[in-house]
Write a protein that holds these residues in place. Sequence first.
Motif, PDB file in Angstrom:
ATOM      1  N   LYS A 105       0.838  -1.198   0.000  1.00 18.33           N
ATOM      2  CA  LYS A 105       0.000   0.000   0.000  1.00 18.33           C
ATOM      3  C   LYS A 105       0.874   1.249   0.000  1.00 18.33           C
ATOM      4  CE  LYS A 105      -3.740  -2.467   0.663  1.00 18.33           C
ATOM      5  NZ  LYS A 105      -4.462  -2.893  -0.473  1.00 18.33           N
ATOM      6  N   MET A 106       0.278   2.361  -0.385  1.00 16.47           N
ATOM      7  CA  MET A 106       0.941   3.655  -0.227  1.00 16.47           C
ATOM      8  C   MET A 106       0.666   4.103   1.205  1.00 16.47           C
ATOM      9  SD  MET A 106       2.565   4.152  -2.955  1.00 16.47           S
ATOM     10  CE  MET A 106       3.174   5.812  -2.688  1.00 16.47           C
ATOM     11  N   GLY A 111       5.555  12.376   6.608  1.00 17.84           N
ATOM     12  CA  GLY A 111       5.019  13.346   5.671  1.00 17.84           C
ATOM     13  C   GLY A 111       5.224  13.010   4.204  1.00 17.84           C
ATOM     14  N   LYS A 112       5.844  11.879   3.913  1.00 17.53           N
ATOM     15  CA  LYS A 112       6.066  11.484   2.515  1.00 17.53           C
ATOM     16  C   LYS A 112       5.267  10.225   2.210  1.00 17.53           C
ATOM     17  CE  LYS A 112      10.710  13.229   1.789  1.00 17.53           C
ATOM     18  NZ  LYS A 112      12.104  12.896   1.554  1.00 17.53           N
ATOM     19  N   GLN A 113       4.819  10.119   0.958  1.00 16.51           N
ATOM     20  CA  GLN A 113       4.143   8.901   0.503  1.00 16.51           C
ATOM     21  C   GLN A 113       5.208   7.852   0.166  1.00 16.51           C
ATOM     22  OE1 GLN A 113       0.769   7.896  -0.494  1.00 16.51           O
ATOM     23  NE2 GLN A 113       0.178   9.452   0.981  1.00 16.51           N
ATOM     24  N   VAL A 114       5.108   6.700   0.791  1.00 19.18           N
ATOM     25  CA  VAL A 114       6.026   5.601   0.493  1.00 19.18           C
ATOM     26  C   VAL A 114       5.218   4.330   0.253  1.00 19.18           C
ATOM     27  CG1 VAL A 114       7.981   6.533   1.782  1.00 19.18           C
ATOM     28  CG2 VAL A 114       6.360   5.052   2.947  1.00 19.18           C
ATOM     29  N   ARG A 115       5.758   3.462  -0.561  1.00 20.27           N
ATOM     30  CA  ARG A 115       5.136   2.184  -0.884  1.00 20.27           C
ATOM     31  C   ARG A 115       5.683   1.162   0.097  1.00 20.27           C
ATOM     32  NH1 ARG A 115       6.698  -1.635  -4.095  1.00 20.27           N
ATOM     33  NH2 ARG A 115       5.173  -2.826  -5.236  1.00 20.27           N
ATOM     34  N   GLY A 116       4.799   0.480   0.808  1.00 19.09           N
ATOM     35  CA  GLY A 116       5.275  -0.497   1.782  1.00 19.09           C
ATOM     36  C   GLY A 116       4.202  -1.505   2.144  1.00 19.09           C
ATOM     37  N   ILE A 117       4.579  -2.412   3.020  1.00 18.97           N
ATOM     38  CA  ILE A 117       3.672  -3.472   3.478  1.00 18.97           C
ATOM     39  C   ILE A 117       2.716  -2.916   4.523  1.00 18.97           C
ATOM     40  CG2 ILE A 117       3.531  -5.638   4.776  1.00 18.97           C
ATOM     41  CD1 ILE A 117       6.068  -6.552   3.407  1.00 18.97           C
ATOM     42  N   GLU A 118       1.421  -3.148   4.288  1.00 22.15           N
ATOM     43  CA  GLU A 118       0.415  -2.861   5.303  1.00 22.15           C
ATOM     44  C   GLU A 118       0.395  -4.065   6.252  1.00 22.15           C
ATOM     45  OE1 GLU A 118      -4.198  -1.516   5.295  1.00 22.15           O
ATOM     46  OE2 GLU A 118      -3.738  -3.308   4.134  1.00 22.15           O
ATOM     47  N   ARG A 119       0.599  -3.812   7.539  1.00 23.26           N
ATOM     48  CA  ARG A 119       0.628  -4.904   8.518  1.00 23.26           C
ATOM     49  C   ARG A 119      -0.673  -5.705   8.410  1.00 23.26           C
ATOM     50  NH1 ARG A 119       4.094  -4.818  12.412  1.00 23.26           N
ATOM     51  NH2 ARG A 119       4.258  -2.540  12.420  1.00 23.26           N
ATOM     52  N   SER A 120      -0.551  -6.999   8.075  1.00 21.92           N
ATOM     53  CA  SER A 120      -1.715  -7.849   7.796  1.00 21.92           C
ATOM     54  C   SER A 120      -1.426  -9.268   8.267  1.00 21.92           C
ATOM     55  CB  SER A 120      -1.995  -7.883   6.289  1.00 21.92           C
ATOM     56  OG  SER A 120      -2.150  -6.590   5.759  1.00 21.92           O
ATOM     57  N   THR A 121      -2.480  -9.963   8.681  1.00 22.53           N
ATOM     58  CA  THR A 121      -2.345 -11.352   9.135  1.00 22.53           C
ATOM     59  C   THR A 121      -3.429 -12.191   8.473  1.00 22.53           C
ATOM     60  OG1 THR A 121      -1.486 -10.607  11.274  1.00 22.53           O
ATOM     61  CG2 THR A 121      -2.322 -12.864  11.174  1.00 22.53           C
ATOM     62  N   PHE A 122      -3.037 -13.419   8.095  1.00 22.54           N
ATOM     63  CA  PHE A 122      -3.950 -14.349   7.429  1.00 22.54           C
ATOM     64  C   PHE A 122      -3.885 -15.701   8.138  1.00 22.54           C
ATOM     65  CE2 PHE A 122      -2.546 -11.162   4.512  1.00 22.54           C
ATOM     66  CZ  PHE A 122      -3.696 -10.795   3.837  1.00 22.54           C
ATOM     67  N   VAL A 123      -5.044 -16.314   8.333  1.00 22.24           N
ATOM     68  CA  VAL A 123      -5.115 -17.668   8.894  1.00 22.24           C
ATOM     69  C   VAL A 123      -5.610 -18.593   7.795  1.00 22.24           C
ATOM     70  CG1 VAL A 123      -6.191 -19.196  10.579  1.00 22.24           C
ATOM     71  CG2 VAL A 123      -5.498 -16.888  11.259  1.00 22.24           C
ATOM     72  N   ILE A 124      -4.817 -19.624   7.534  1.00 19.32           N
ATOM     73  CA  ILE A 124      -5.138 -20.654   6.537  1.00 19.32           C
ATOM     74  C   ILE A 124      -5.338 -21.960   7.299  1.00 19.32           C
ATOM     75  CG2 ILE A 124      -4.262 -21.887   4.513  1.00 19.32           C
ATOM     76  CD1 ILE A 124      -2.506 -19.338   3.982  1.00 19.32           C
TER      77      ILE A 124
END
Length: 153
Positions: A105-106, A111-124
């Motif tokens: 995500k952006m 104060g700057k827009q950076v592209r990075g990982i949105e902290r997210s968790t998945f259960v499979i």
Amino acid sequence: MPAIDKPAPDFQLPSTSGKIFTQSEMNGKHLVIYFYPKDNTPGCTTEGENFRDNYEAFKDLNCLVFGVSRDSMKSHENFKEKMKFPFELLSDVDEVACKLFDVIKMKNMYGKQVRGIERSTFVIDMNGILRKEWRGVKVPGHVEEVLAFVKSL
């Protein structure tokens, strides 16, 4: 984009175990796959510590935990050793799993827009079916919420 109650995206990534992690080869165990922005940063360290401190409870539920970020294997190995994580970290420098799970995500950083990982968790689940996802995770209380969900499987 992954969908709840559908097969989870299959992917392969190098692991701190020295082996290649292949999601589809993990059937028979529940999986928690958590994506985090960067090794050795305060929120990511706290999240990893919370998974570490609850790891035995996950194991007792036939559940493996994997952390994923875009950091190098060397960075992951140092982070895992320093924090004494009992679970593997997966290196996604090419954003293979990040793209499959749509976690890039952006974001605003200083104060700057950076592209990075949105902290997210998945259960499979043990059959490879995606059962739950959390996006835009706030660290406090998150691991306990994930553990409670895995108990319900």
